[in-house]
Design an enzyme around this catalytic site. Structure first.
Site, PDB file in Angstrom:
ATOM      1  N   ARG A 204       0.730  -1.138  -0.155  1.00 43.14           N
ATOM      2  CA  ARG A 204      -0.134  -0.236  -0.123  1.00 43.14           C
ATOM      3  C   ARG A 204       0.822   1.281   0.005  1.00 43.14           C
ATOM      4  O   ARG A 204       1.831   1.475   0.725  1.00 43.14           O
ATOM      5  CB  ARG A 204      -1.009   0.009   1.279  1.00 43.14           C
ATOM      6  CG  ARG A 204      -1.973  -1.118   1.132  1.00 43.14           C
ATOM      7  CD  ARG A 204      -2.512  -1.374   2.568  1.00 43.14           C
ATOM      8  NE  ARG A 204      -3.520  -2.358   2.437  1.00 43.14           N
ATOM      9  CZ  ARG A 204      -3.381  -3.601   2.599  1.00 43.14           C
ATOM     10  NH1 ARG A 204      -2.056  -4.346   2.606  1.00 43.14           N
ATOM     11  NH2 ARG A 204      -4.532  -4.673   2.437  1.00 43.14           N
TER      12      ARG A 204
ATOM     13  N   HIS B  93       3.228 -12.753  -5.280  1.00 48.31           N
ATOM     14  CA  HIS B  93       1.895 -13.186  -4.587  1.00 48.31           C
ATOM     15  C   HIS B  93       1.413 -14.347  -4.483  1.00 48.31           C
ATOM     16  O   HIS B  93       0.209 -14.732  -4.509  1.00 48.31           O
ATOM     17  CB  HIS B  93       1.124 -11.978  -4.926  1.00 48.31           C
ATOM     18  CG  HIS B  93       0.014 -11.571  -4.018  1.00 48.31           C
ATOM     19  ND1 HIS B  93      -0.715 -12.157  -3.284  1.00 48.31           N
ATOM     20  CD2 HIS B  93       0.251 -10.177  -3.431  1.00 48.31           C
ATOM     21  CE1 HIS B  93      -1.336 -11.282  -2.441  1.00 48.31           C
ATOM     22  NE2 HIS B  93      -1.117 -10.130  -2.484  1.00 48.31           N
TER      23      HIS B  93
ATOM     24  N   ASP C 155      -3.014  -9.806   7.898  1.00 45.32           N
ATOM     25  CA  ASP C 155      -2.564  -9.445   6.749  1.00 45.32           C
ATOM     26  C   ASP C 155      -1.453  -7.833   7.013  1.00 45.32           C
ATOM     27  O   ASP C 155      -1.856  -6.825   7.041  1.00 45.32           O
ATOM     28  CB  ASP C 155      -3.838  -8.868   5.887  1.00 45.32           C
ATOM     29  CG  ASP C 155      -3.525  -8.103   4.409  1.00 45.32           C
ATOM     30  OD1 ASP C 155      -2.430  -8.126   3.989  1.00 45.32           O
ATOM     31  OD2 ASP C 155      -4.497  -7.660   3.855  1.00 45.32           O
TER      32      ASP C 155
ATOM     33  N   GLU D 207       4.989 -12.378   1.317  1.00 45.54           N
ATOM     34  CA  GLU D 207       5.257 -11.436   0.536  1.00 45.54           C
ATOM     35  C   GLU D 207       6.712 -11.099   0.957  1.00 45.54           C
ATOM     36  O   GLU D 207       6.631  -9.862   1.836  1.00 45.54           O
ATOM     37  CB  GLU D 207       4.541 -10.396   0.013  1.00 45.54           C
ATOM     38  CG  GLU D 207       2.877 -11.178  -0.108  1.00 45.54           C
ATOM     39  CD  GLU D 207       1.851 -10.341  -0.046  1.00 45.54           C
ATOM     40  OE1 GLU D 207       1.864  -9.249  -0.720  1.00 45.54           O
ATOM     41  OE2 GLU D 207       0.816 -10.683   0.658  1.00 45.54           O
TER      42      GLU D 207
END
Length: 350
Positions: A81, A176, A248, A315
């Site tokens: 992000r 991913h 997450d 990741e």
């Protein structure tokens, strides 16, 4: 060692190729020209039975649906992000796509959802590349990323990323892939054991955007310094976790020396005996257990559907939004100077 190429299908009228590498242990890795992505990884369990340990789809068009979670795809230019979809370099502001709320996720998606070129192949490797022109999706620089996958005879999948740009810019490439080491279509990853080599995580706000603060994992549901089941605390209320979604989050690895390879995480499925070690030369790893995926109704590969908590993405990365936080470890891509990073997935049996 061998390599096989075949036609996988089409996306937007463009052909998708599939390259399968196979080593002496019968482990195989299938790689798509779509998003330079991992379509399958087949490794043996403790009984000698081959099983596909990554999620994905039988049809390539499903890979370009962002609601299905970027399954197996290469992410760039900047993974994770970017708050407010903007950043500055040397006083110049750049604006990136607002493809999730008011922020940018995974660079806007262009890298992942395009057909990549195949630059080179041999018996144990495939090298893909993608060119992004200056200011495409708001990022500066005529920018080329090359991704080389190499499969070794000791069951290691190496991913070498190489970036070149003619202007100073940013890069945060990752892969991913979602792993489910059970290779069982009825199993989630909640019974998998996980260890993450990190004492800290990056704090987030209510939108799970980075605040710039680091917090200790000790004494919280975020603590995987000692291996334990993912499902042990995944639904425990916690400020950095969204209810019902679960993990997450970015973990700040023990090793923050950029360019130095170290073990980031270990994943184990006790029933099958399969073990995965993740190695990286970057300072962070995002642990995501598929909590945003639909609980049913999604496609997949045969009976193995891409649904809620069926896979875990590990990741390797710079910290999310690191380009906006001078206190985070980060390096820019300098004009005319190659930037490289390496991730290794090592498969074995416990």
């Amino acid at each position: 060692m061998s390599i096989e190429k075949k036609y996988f299908g089409t996306v937007d009228g463009k052909a998708v190729g599939l390259y399968t590498l196979t080593n002496k242990n019968d482990m195989s890795v299938s790689l798509m020209t779509l998003g330079a992505g991992v379509q399958s990884v087949k490794v043996k369990d403790k009984g000698g039975n081959l099983g596909d340990v990554v999620l994905g789809f039988d049809e390539p068009e499903h890979y370009v649906n962002p609601d299905l979670g970027y399954q197996g795809l290469t992410v760039g230019r900047y993974a994770n992000r970017i708050r407010d979809a903007k950043f500055t370099i040397d006083g110049a502001e750049y604006n990136t796509p607002k493809n999730q709320g008011t922020w940018t996720l995974h660079g806007g998606g262009r890298f992942s959802f395009n057909i990549w070129s195949v630059d080179e192949t041999d018996d144990n490797s495939v090298t893909f590349s993608f060119f992004s022109p200056d200011i495409q999706d708001g990022f500066p620089g005529n920018f080329t990323m090359r991704v080389k996958y190499t499969l070794t005879d000791d069951n290691v999948l190496c991913i070498d990323y190489t970036v070149n740009s003619d202007k100073k810019t940013v890069a945060n490439p990752t892969n991913h892939t979602y792993f489910n080491l059970s290779a069982d279509s009825g199993e989630t990853v909640e019974n998998h054991l996980l260890q993450v080599n990190a004492d800290y995580f990056t704090e987030t706000d209510g939108d799970q955007l980075i605040t710039g603060e680091l917090s200790e994992v000790k004494g919280t549901m975020m603590d995987f310094t000692a291996m334990h089941k993912i499902g042990d605390k995944i639904d425990e209320p916690f400020r950095a976790v969204i209810d019902g979604v679960g993990y997450d989050n970015n973990y700040c690895l023990y090793n923050t020396e950029i360019g130095k390879l170290s073990q980031a995480a270990v994943l184990v499925d006790e029933k099958s005996g399969r073990k995965l070690e993740v190695w990286t030369d970057l300072p962070g790893i995002q642990v995501y257990c598929g909590g945003w995926l639909a609980r049913d109704g999604n496609p997949g590969k045969g009976d193995s559907k891409v649904t809620y908590r069926r896979g875990i993405a590990l990741e390797t990365q710079f910290y999310p939004d690191a380009l906006n936080h001078p206190n985070f470890p980060f390096v820019y891509v300098e004009a005319g100077k190659e930037f490289k990073t390496l991730t290794k997935y090592k498969f074995s049996l416990v």
